[in-house]
Scaffold this active site. Structure first.
Site, PDB file in Angstrom:
ATOM      1  N   HIS A 152      47.985  44.838  -1.388  1.00  0.00           N
ATOM      2  CA  HIS A 152      47.117  44.710  -2.523  1.00  0.00           C
ATOM      3  C   HIS A 152      45.976  45.672  -2.466  1.00  0.00           C
ATOM      4  CE1 HIS A 152      44.513  41.177  -4.669  1.00  0.00           C
ATOM      5  NE2 HIS A 152      44.207  42.411  -4.847  1.00  0.00           N
ATOM      6  N   HIS A 154      43.835  48.687  -5.178  1.00  0.00           N
ATOM      7  CA  HIS A 154      43.441  48.938  -6.800  1.00  0.00           C
ATOM      8  C   HIS A 154      43.474  50.459  -6.449  1.00  0.00           C
ATOM      9  CE1 HIS A 154      43.174  44.790  -8.242  1.00  0.00           C
ATOM     10  NE2 HIS A 154      43.087  44.670  -7.144  1.00  0.00           N
ATOM     11  N   HIS A 207      46.397  36.168  -8.706  1.00  0.00           N
ATOM     12  CA  HIS A 207      44.968  35.807  -8.624  1.00  0.00           C
ATOM     13  C   HIS A 207      44.735  34.427  -8.774  1.00  0.00           C
ATOM     14  CE1 HIS A 207      40.698  37.678  -8.676  1.00  0.00           C
ATOM     15  NE2 HIS A 207      40.557  35.994  -9.256  1.00  0.00           N
ATOM     16  N   HIS A 228      44.387  36.754  -1.910  1.00  0.00           N
ATOM     17  CA  HIS A 228      42.886  36.663  -1.223  1.00  0.00           C
ATOM     18  C   HIS A 228      42.179  35.123  -1.649  1.00  0.00           C
ATOM     19  CE1 HIS A 228      42.321  36.988  -5.845  1.00  0.00           C
ATOM     20  NE2 HIS A 228      42.035  38.306  -5.682  1.00  0.00           N
ATOM     21  N   ASP A 250      42.880  44.082  -0.674  1.00  0.00           N
ATOM     22  CA  ASP A 250      42.077  43.794  -2.196  1.00  0.00           C
ATOM     23  C   ASP A 250      41.197  45.182  -2.194  1.00  0.00           C
ATOM     24  OD1 ASP A 250      41.665  43.226  -4.472  1.00  0.00           O
ATOM     25  OD2 ASP A 250      40.468  41.740  -4.289  1.00  0.00           O
ATOM     26  N   HIS A 276      34.681  50.730  -6.686  1.00  0.00           N
ATOM     27  CA  HIS A 276      33.763  51.252  -7.684  1.00  0.00           C
ATOM     28  C   HIS A 276      32.861  52.076  -7.255  1.00  0.00           C
ATOM     29  CE1 HIS A 276      35.396  47.877 -10.208  1.00  0.00           C
ATOM     30  NE2 HIS A 276      35.184  46.894  -8.937  1.00  0.00           N
TER      31      HIS A 276
HETATM   32  C1  NCD Z   1      39.528  43.678  -8.291  1.00  0.00           C
HETATM   33  C2  NCD Z   1      39.187  44.886  -9.251  1.00  0.00           C
HETATM   34  O1  NCD Z   1      38.051  45.324  -9.113  1.00  0.00           O
HETATM   35  O2  NCD Z   1      40.174  45.444  -9.631  1.00  0.00           O
HETATM   36  N1  NCD Z   1      38.007  42.959  -8.303  1.00  0.00           N
HETATM   37  C3  NCD Z   1      37.759  42.058  -7.261  1.00  0.00           C
HETATM   38  O3  NCD Z   1      36.604  41.710  -7.324  1.00  0.00           O
HETATM   39  N2  NCD Z   1      38.553  41.700  -6.365  1.00  0.00           N
HETATM   40  C4  NCD Z   1      40.357  42.666  -9.151  1.00  0.00           C
HETATM   41  C5  NCD Z   1      40.608  41.476  -8.396  1.00  0.00           C
HETATM   42  O4  NCD Z   1      41.540  41.670  -7.430  1.00  0.00           O
HETATM   43  O5  NCD Z   1      40.518  40.499  -8.720  1.00  0.00           O
HETATM   44 ZN    ZN Z   2      42.613  42.818  -6.454  1.00  0.00          ZN
HETATM   45 ZN    ZN Z   3      42.235  39.307  -7.492  1.00  0.00          ZN
END
Ligand code: NCD
Ligand code: ZN
Ligand code: ZN
Length: 427
Positions: free
Chosen positions: A55, A57, A174, A225, A295, A299
């Site tokens: 997981h 991003h 999710h 999560h 996860d 940012h």
């Molecule tokens: C994730 C994202 O920023 O892509 N944000 C988060 O708070 N976990 C998206 C997600 O997994 O919900």
């Molecule tokens: Zn995520």
């Molecule tokens: Zn998520």
């Protein structure tokens, strides 16, 4: 054989002094004594399978000011992760064959470790599931709004599960119910507000809907999560096709902790109470939770530094997950067996890839760890493009060496690997 490595190795749940032979990137022999010209003796260290992060991003394409596949996979390598699976909430979202192919082509040029991708399912592309399955390792559904998420109506769950079943791939979810989130939405100034704005009831409702829709379909379903006791209770007596994951941050922090700055810890699902956190830890130890997932949702500091209510949810974690748990295993907070099951064995079962175990025929992905080398996590030593970590100052043990498909990617805590070495796993 191309090379051999020697040391105290984690095999089938135990540590054994042995040698591993590697041929063409795979494990080709495990014996008491093996020695090629290229031979590494890691006496005094331990050899473990490298971790898999199901997981992440990596924000690539479209949001590469936050992260991209190069620093993302470099961070993974430094954290002992040999394979990552990227989520579809990029720009464009990976919900078509074209966007999947484009992401894969571009990631192949940038990746330091192996990777896979998920196809996002929205109300509009359910009919294309068979086609999407050709290019993805699994599917992702967002039942509630989160950062740049894809809309999905939970009435479509049953039809979607039925369609995904024949692809033999898993679907990751999710699990926060959107109607419930809308109902409780608050103007937020703190982590406690964020928790109240997205109460456990929303996770509970989403999981109930998933369980109802899954009925007796055997579709493999992974609930991402998990964050609450309520959610956990619903999964106590689940069928075999359903797994669940938890993140390091939900295991280590609560909304009531004195966390600064608060905005860095704004994440979905939210951090909750200490009761929730403790229950998740018990479930991690006793096997009710299957997988640890970071996860990793970076940012930039600039984006995380606005009014609490307006900042995006998400925090980075791919590099720190395994090191945090290596330290816990050393301190016997969690056994090595549970840690390896959560980070290596269960992820490869879910995604059906030939990694995650030190076993003949599998990819030669290992980490070498010196358990005496404890350190404190510092953002300046990490590699994500975002440049910060919510785990600042926590104790960890980073791997000294990392091998991926028999190649030494990290030696003596330094990167030797190259961009573009990472493969689309299974291809
Ligand atoms: C994730 C994202 O920023 O892509 N944000 C988060 O708070 N976990 C998206 C997600 O997994 O919900
Ligand atoms: Zn995520
Ligand atoms: Zn998520």
């Amino acid at each position: 054989m191309d090379l051999t490595i020697e040391g105290k190795t984690y095999i089938n749940g135990n540590f054994e002094d042995c040698c591993i032979g590697i041929t063409d990137g795979r494990i080709s022999a495990i014996k008491k004594i093996l020695k090629e010209d290229e031979h590494y003796n890691f006496r005094g260290k331990i050899i473990l399978p490298a971790g898999i992060d199901i997981h992440v991003h990596f924000r690539d394409p479209g949001l590469t000011h936050k992260e991209d596949f190069s620093p993302g996979t470099m961070a993974a390598a430094y954290g002992g992760i040999s394979c990552v699976f990227d989520m579809p909430n990029t720009v464009p979202q990976t919900i078509t064959l074209r966007s999947l192919s484009d992401k894969i082509i571009s990631a192949k040029k940038r990746a330091y470790v192996d990777f896979g991708v998920y196809a996002g399912i929205t109300d509009g592309n359910i009919k294309n599931i068979d086609e999407l399955a050709k290019k993805c390792h699994g599917f992702k559904i967002y039942l509630g709004g989160t950062t740049n998420s894809l809309h999905f109506n939970s009435n479509n769950l049953k039809e979607t599960f039925d369609k995904i079943k024949s692809t033999n791939k898993p679907v990751l979810i999710h699990a926060e119910d959107n109607n419930c989130l809308v109902k409780h939405k608050l103007k937020e100034n703190s982590l406690v507000d964020h928790m109240n704005s997205r109460p456990a009831e929303c996770e509970e409702t989403a999981i109930k809907n998933i369980l109802k829709a899954s009925g007796d379909t055997n579709t493999r379903i992974h609930i991402c999560h998990l964050s609450s006791i309520e959610g956990l209770e619903l999964l106590r007596k689940r069928s075999k096709n359903i797994s669940c994951g938890v993140t390091p941050h939900h295991l280590l922090f609560t909304a009531q902790d004195d966390l600064k700055p608060q905005s860095h810890y704004k994440v979905n699902p939210p951090l909750r109470s200490n009761f929730d956190r403790e229950a998740l830890f018990v479930a991690l130890k006793n096997g009710l939770i299957d997988i640890l997932e970071s996860d990793h949702a970076p940012h930039t500091l600039e984006e995380k530094d606005k009014e609490f209510n307006d900042i995006p949810s998400g925090l980075p974690g791919v590099e720190t997950m395994f090191p945090l748990f290596l330290h816990m295993a050393k301190k016997e907070t969690l056994s090595f067996q549970r840690m390896i099951s959560l980070l290596c064995e269960k992820p490869v079962e879910l995604l059906n890839i030939p990694k995650g175990k030190i076993e003949d025929g599998r990819d030669a992905d290992f980490i070498v760890v010196d358990l005496k080398k404890d350190c404190k996590i510092k953002s300046e030593n990490l590699h994500s493009k975002c440049g910060w970590t919510p785990f600042e100052g926590l104790p960890a043990i980073f791997p000294e060496c990392v091998f991926v498909r028999g190649e030494k990617l990290i030696e003596d805590y330094e990167m030797l690997g190259a961009k573009g070495f990472g493969k689309f796993v299974g291809e």
